[in-house]
Design a protein around this motif. Structure first.
Motif, short mmCIF file in Angstrom:
data_model
loop_
_atom_site.label_atom_id
_atom_site.label_comp_id
_atom_site.label_asym_id
_atom_site.label_seq_id
_atom_site.Cartn_x
_atom_site.Cartn_y
_atom_site.Cartn_z
N ALA A 250 0.82 -1.21 0.00
CA ALA A 250 0.00 0.00 0.00
C ALA A 250 0.86 1.26 0.00
CB ALA A 250 -0.93 0.00 1.21
N ASN A 251 2.07 1.17 0.58
CA ASN A 251 2.99 2.31 0.61
C ASN A 251 4.05 2.21 -0.48
OD1 ASN A 251 1.76 3.51 2.88
ND2 ASN A 251 2.88 2.14 4.23
N PHE A 252 3.71 1.57 -1.58
CA PHE A 252 4.68 1.31 -2.65
C PHE A 252 5.28 2.60 -3.19
CE2 PHE A 252 6.11 0.07 -6.88
CZ PHE A 252 6.72 -1.14 -6.63
N LEU A 253 4.46 3.64 -3.35
CA LEU A 253 4.95 4.90 -3.91
C LEU A 253 5.41 5.88 -2.83
CD1 LEU A 253 2.29 5.51 -6.73
CD2 LEU A 253 4.59 4.56 -6.95
N SER A 254 5.28 5.49 -1.58
CA SER A 254 5.70 6.37 -0.47
C SER A 254 6.97 5.81 0.14
CB SER A 254 4.58 6.46 0.57
OG SER A 254 3.39 6.94 0.00
N ASN A 255 8.03 5.86 -0.63
CA ASN A 255 9.28 5.24 -0.21
C ASN A 255 10.13 6.14 0.67
OD1 ASN A 255 10.88 2.99 -0.19
ND2 ASN A 255 11.98 3.48 -2.05
N GLY A 256 9.67 7.34 0.92
CA GLY A 256 10.44 8.26 1.73
C GLY A 256 11.57 8.89 0.94
N MET A 257 12.19 9.92 1.49
CA MET A 257 13.28 10.58 0.77
C MET A 257 14.48 10.88 1.67
SD MET A 257 12.19 14.58 0.40
CE MET A 257 13.90 14.98 0.07
N ASP A 258 14.35 10.69 2.97
CA ASP A 258 15.45 11.03 3.88
C ASP A 258 16.72 10.27 3.54
OD1 ASP A 258 13.57 12.55 5.07
OD2 ASP A 258 13.33 11.31 6.86
N GLN A 259 16.59 8.96 3.39
CA GLN A 259 17.76 8.13 3.10
C GLN A 259 18.42 8.54 1.80
OE1 GLN A 259 16.83 4.00 2.53
NE2 GLN A 259 18.95 3.41 2.14
N TYR A 260 17.63 8.72 0.76
CA TYR A 260 18.18 9.00 -0.57
C TYR A 260 18.70 10.43 -0.66
CZ TYR A 260 15.27 4.92 -0.96
OH TYR A 260 14.70 3.70 -0.73
N PHE A 261 18.12 11.33 0.11
CA PHE A 261 18.57 12.72 0.08
C PHE A 261 19.97 12.85 0.69
CE2 PHE A 261 18.82 17.03 1.88
CZ PHE A 261 18.60 17.77 0.73
N VAL A 262 20.23 12.15 1.81
CA VAL A 262 21.53 12.30 2.47
C VAL A 262 22.61 11.49 1.76
CG1 VAL A 262 20.48 12.80 4.71
CG2 VAL A 262 21.02 10.44 4.11
N PHE A 263 22.24 10.41 1.05
CA PHE A 263 23.25 9.58 0.39
C PHE A 263 23.54 10.02 -1.04
CE2 PHE A 263 22.63 6.59 3.83
CZ PHE A 263 23.86 5.95 3.92
N GLN A 264 22.75 10.94 -1.58
CA GLN A 264 22.95 11.31 -2.97
C GLN A 264 24.16 12.23 -3.13
OE1 GLN A 264 19.48 13.38 -4.34
NE2 GLN A 264 20.05 15.30 -3.37
N ASN A 265 24.82 12.10 -4.27
CA ASN A 265 25.93 12.97 -4.62
C ASN A 265 25.99 13.05 -6.14
OD1 ASN A 265 27.51 10.60 -5.48
ND2 ASN A 265 27.74 10.24 -3.26
N ALA A 266 26.99 13.73 -6.66
CA ALA A 266 27.07 13.93 -8.11
C ALA A 266 27.28 12.63 -8.87
CB ALA A 266 28.21 14.91 -8.43
N PHE A 267 27.77 11.59 -8.20
CA PHE A 267 28.07 10.33 -8.89
C PHE A 267 26.85 9.41 -8.99
CE2 PHE A 267 31.96 11.89 -6.93
CZ PHE A 267 32.83 11.88 -8.01
N ASN A 268 26.05 9.35 -7.92
CA ASN A 268 24.92 8.42 -7.90
C ASN A 268 23.56 9.10 -8.04
OD1 ASN A 268 24.46 9.63 -5.44
ND2 ASN A 268 25.14 7.90 -4.22
N LEU A 269 23.57 10.36 -8.47
CA LEU A 269 22.33 11.14 -8.51
C LEU A 269 21.28 10.51 -9.44
CD1 LEU A 269 21.05 13.71 -7.37
CD2 LEU A 269 21.94 14.94 -9.37
N LYS A 270 21.73 9.80 -10.48
CA LYS A 270 20.79 9.23 -11.44
C LYS A 270 19.94 8.12 -10.83
CE LYS A 270 20.56 7.05 -15.99
NZ LYS A 270 21.33 6.54 -17.17
N HIS A 271 20.49 7.36 -9.91
CA HIS A 271 19.79 6.20 -9.36
C HIS A 271 19.29 6.43 -7.93
CE1 HIS A 271 22.13 4.23 -12.65
NE2 HIS A 271 20.97 3.65 -12.82
N ILE A 272 19.24 7.66 -7.49
CA ILE A 272 18.70 7.98 -6.17
C ILE A 272 17.61 9.03 -6.32
CG2 ILE A 272 19.18 9.05 -3.95
CD1 ILE A 272 21.68 7.58 -3.75
#
Length: 272
Positions: A250-272
């Motif tokens: 039921a929460n399939f589209l509500s994956n959150g963004m905290d984890q991906y926001f802090v781990f993203q950088n210029a190298f992995n931005l495409k897959h986060i």
């Protein structure tokens, strides 16, 4: 004559008892409804009332001008969003990332079940409490602190790279964080590390509710440890597992963004 009167009285009594039970049920139903009214009010205030804010998407709203004085533009902003090819690619990539991460989380949703079963099989109470505490604590750590731990351990100058270089196993630092390789798998592992212990609590509670006599009867019949788990523990956990699985779907589209926001950088931005 007396027997005929008794037979005529009995149905009347049964009818009276049935009528009394239905009244009691209606009264109990009203009480239960009154109990859930505060929760219905909270759900309306925090889940449905904020949906009024969607109306701002159809106006050219410029604060502090009131919404009533703003220009109604209809679907203009939605048209702008889908007319630009670059934005469409961004939306597509976001959907791909969301479906990939949510799908991986659902595929690995049985990990807490396995962990709970393994934890339940530990007979040393003190060791069991230590393991459960250490695996549950990460759930209460914010993703900012999790990234700080990850950076201290897995950055180019972190502890892991320093140890591998000192052991002469590598000549150049491995790029654990500043690389686009296996980004979804890395995020999955960090999510499992953070939520595995917390996710197993529900299954440990379900295991505690299993009738011990089932295990005793199975042992008398000669069942070993794995047969007990396969034939008693796992079937007893399935109702809890499927309920939690449906909540995850039921929460399939509500994956959150905290984890991906802090781990993203210029190298992995495409897959986060």
């Amino acid at each position: 004559m007396q027997a005929a009167e008794d037979k005529s009285i009995k149905p009347a009594r049964k009818k009276k008892v049935r009528g009394g039970l239905s009244k009691m049920q209606r009264k109990q139903g009203k009480k239960m409804f009154l109990l859930i009214i505060p929760f219905l009010i909270l759900a309306f205030l925090f889940s449905y009332l904020p949906l009024f804010g969607w109306v701002y998407a159809f106006f050219d709203y410029k604060p502090p001008i009131p919404l009533s004085q703003s220009e109604f533009v209809g679907l203009q902003w939605f048209k702008m969003m889908v007319q630009n090819p670059a934005q469409l690619r961004e939306i597509g990539q976001v959907l791909v990332n969301t479906f990939a991460m949510s799908g991986l989380n659902i595929l690995t949703s049985f990990f807490p079940v396995i962990f709970a079963i393994g934890l339940n099989e530990i007979h040393n109470k003190h060791f069991k409490n230590v393991v459960q505490t250490l695996t549950t604590l990460p759930n209460f750590i914010s993703w900012v602190l999790v990234y700080a731990i990850a950076f201290a351990m897995f950055s180019s100058g972190g502890m892991v790279n320093g140890l591998l270089q000192n052991l002469h196993l590598i000549t150049e630092p491995l790029k654990f964080l500043d690389s686009d390789s296996f980004t979804w798998i890395k995020m999955l592992f960090w999510g499992l590390w953070k939520g595995l212990g917390w996710g197993s609590i529900m299954y440990l509670a379900a295991i505690a509710g299993i009738d011990p006599e089932l295990y005793e009867a199975a042992r008398v019949d000669g069942a070993n440890k794995f047969q007990l788990i396969r034939n008693i523990t796992i079937p007893a956990l399935m109702p809890t597992y499927f309920v939690l699985l449906m909540l995850s779907i039921a929460n399939f589209l509500s994956n959150g963004m905290d984890q991906y926001f802090v781990f993203q950088n210029a190298f992995n931005l495409k897959h986060i």
